[in-house]
Design an enzyme around this catalytic site. Structure first.
Site, PDB file in Angstrom:
ATOM      1  N   HIS A  61     -17.389 -16.546 -10.360  1.00  0.00           N
ATOM      2  CA  HIS A  61     -15.943 -15.923 -10.697  1.00  0.00           C
ATOM      3  C   HIS A  61     -15.241 -15.847  -9.348  1.00  0.00           C
ATOM      4  CE1 HIS A  61     -18.686 -12.517 -10.123  1.00  0.00           C
ATOM      5  NE2 HIS A  61     -17.780 -11.738  -9.744  1.00  0.00           N
TER       6      HIS A  61
ATOM      7  N   HIS B 245     -11.894 -13.353  -8.190  1.00  0.00           N
ATOM      8  CA  HIS B 245     -11.179 -11.975  -8.618  1.00  0.00           C
ATOM      9  C   HIS B 245      -9.809 -12.575  -7.850  1.00  0.00           C
ATOM     10  CE1 HIS B 245     -14.778  -8.872  -8.499  1.00  0.00           C
ATOM     11  NE2 HIS B 245     -15.209  -9.869  -8.149  1.00  0.00           N
TER      12      HIS B 245
HETATM   13  P1  5GP Z   1     -18.627  -8.967  -8.593  1.00  0.00           P
HETATM   14  O1  5GP Z   1     -19.127  -7.662  -8.451  1.00  0.00           O
HETATM   15  O2  5GP Z   1     -19.728  -9.795  -9.331  1.00  0.00           O
HETATM   16  O3  5GP Z   1     -17.866  -9.683  -7.652  1.00  0.00           O
HETATM   17  O4  5GP Z   1     -17.485  -8.912  -9.846  1.00  0.00           O
HETATM   18  C1  5GP Z   1     -17.891  -8.430 -11.194  1.00  0.00           C
HETATM   19  C2  5GP Z   1     -16.860  -7.806 -11.725  1.00  0.00           C
HETATM   20  O5  5GP Z   1     -17.149  -7.856 -13.157  1.00  0.00           O
HETATM   21  C3  5GP Z   1     -16.484  -6.137 -11.416  1.00  0.00           C
HETATM   22  O6  5GP Z   1     -15.342  -6.218 -10.830  1.00  0.00           O
HETATM   23  C4  5GP Z   1     -16.632  -5.618 -12.567  1.00  0.00           C
HETATM   24  O7  5GP Z   1     -15.742  -4.474 -12.745  1.00  0.00           O
HETATM   25  C5  5GP Z   1     -16.430  -6.590 -13.645  1.00  0.00           C
HETATM   26  N1  5GP Z   1     -17.030  -6.354 -15.118  1.00  0.00           N
HETATM   27  C6  5GP Z   1     -18.325  -5.794 -15.239  1.00  0.00           C
HETATM   28  N2  5GP Z   1     -18.615  -5.829 -16.580  1.00  0.00           N
HETATM   29  C7  5GP Z   1     -17.496  -6.251 -16.867  1.00  0.00           C
HETATM   30  C8  5GP Z   1     -17.049  -6.271 -18.492  1.00  0.00           C
HETATM   31  O8  5GP Z   1     -17.813  -5.909 -19.389  1.00  0.00           O
HETATM   32  N3  5GP Z   1     -15.598  -6.763 -18.784  1.00  0.00           N
HETATM   33  C9  5GP Z   1     -14.745  -6.962 -17.971  1.00  0.00           C
HETATM   34  N4  5GP Z   1     -13.552  -7.599 -18.422  1.00  0.00           N
HETATM   35  N5  5GP Z   1     -15.225  -6.915 -16.705  1.00  0.00           N
HETATM   36  C10 5GP Z   1     -16.327  -6.464 -16.208  1.00  0.00           C
END
Ligand code: 5GP
Ligand code: ZN
Length: 114
Positions: free
Chosen positions: A100, A102
């Site tokens: 993903h 951001h």
């Molecule tokens: P990472 O930490 O892997 O770079 O980003 C994962 C992102 O997913 C985090 O910013 C977190 O807030 C988001 N996230 C986690 N669970 C959910 C969810 O159930 N729905 C949505 N829309 N975002 C989520």
């Protein structure tokens, strides 16, 4: 292609609700549940791969994710600037192991991020 226990695959399948902002045949953009900026959108490929580097094996899909993020930035009026971030690996803060981007914007973004 779908990993059944993966949170983002479940969002893609409609099994977990999310606020979709844009989509293409290859990618989906939806709002982060814990927004770190006025605009905080996650852009994911429909293909399950663990991180963005792995998506480079599928260049059309990688390009689609980046192009969709840029389109959302345009749609959200982020003309002052925005950031695309791909946390890769637990040591960099990755918590969901489905690739993903951001998309962050709508406030002043400091650099380096810390
Ligand atoms: P990472 O930490 O892997 O770079 O980003 C994962 C992102 O997913 C985090 O910013 C977190 O807030 C988001 N996230 C986690 N669970 C959910 C969810 O159930 N729905 C949505 N829309 N975002 C989520
Ligand atoms: Zn997945």
């Amino acid at each position: 292609m779908i990993a059944p226990m993966c949170l983002f695959c479940r969002i893609l399948e409609g099994q977990v609700p999310a606020t979709t902002v844009a989509e293409t045949p290859l990618s989906l953009a939806f709002r982060d549940i814990d927004a770190k900026a006025p605009t905080h959108v996650l852009v994911i490929p429909r293909r399950h791969v663990p991180d963005l580097g792995e998506l480079a094996e599928y260049p059309d899909e990688l390009a689609d994710v980046v192009a969709l993020a840029a389109r959302v930035a345009d749609d959200e009026g982020l003309d002052h600037g925005y950031r695309m971030v791909a946390n890769t690996g637990a040591g960099a803060g990755q918590t969901v192991f489905h690739a993903h981007l951001h998309l962050l914007g709508g406030r002043e973004l400091t650099w380096p991020p810390g």
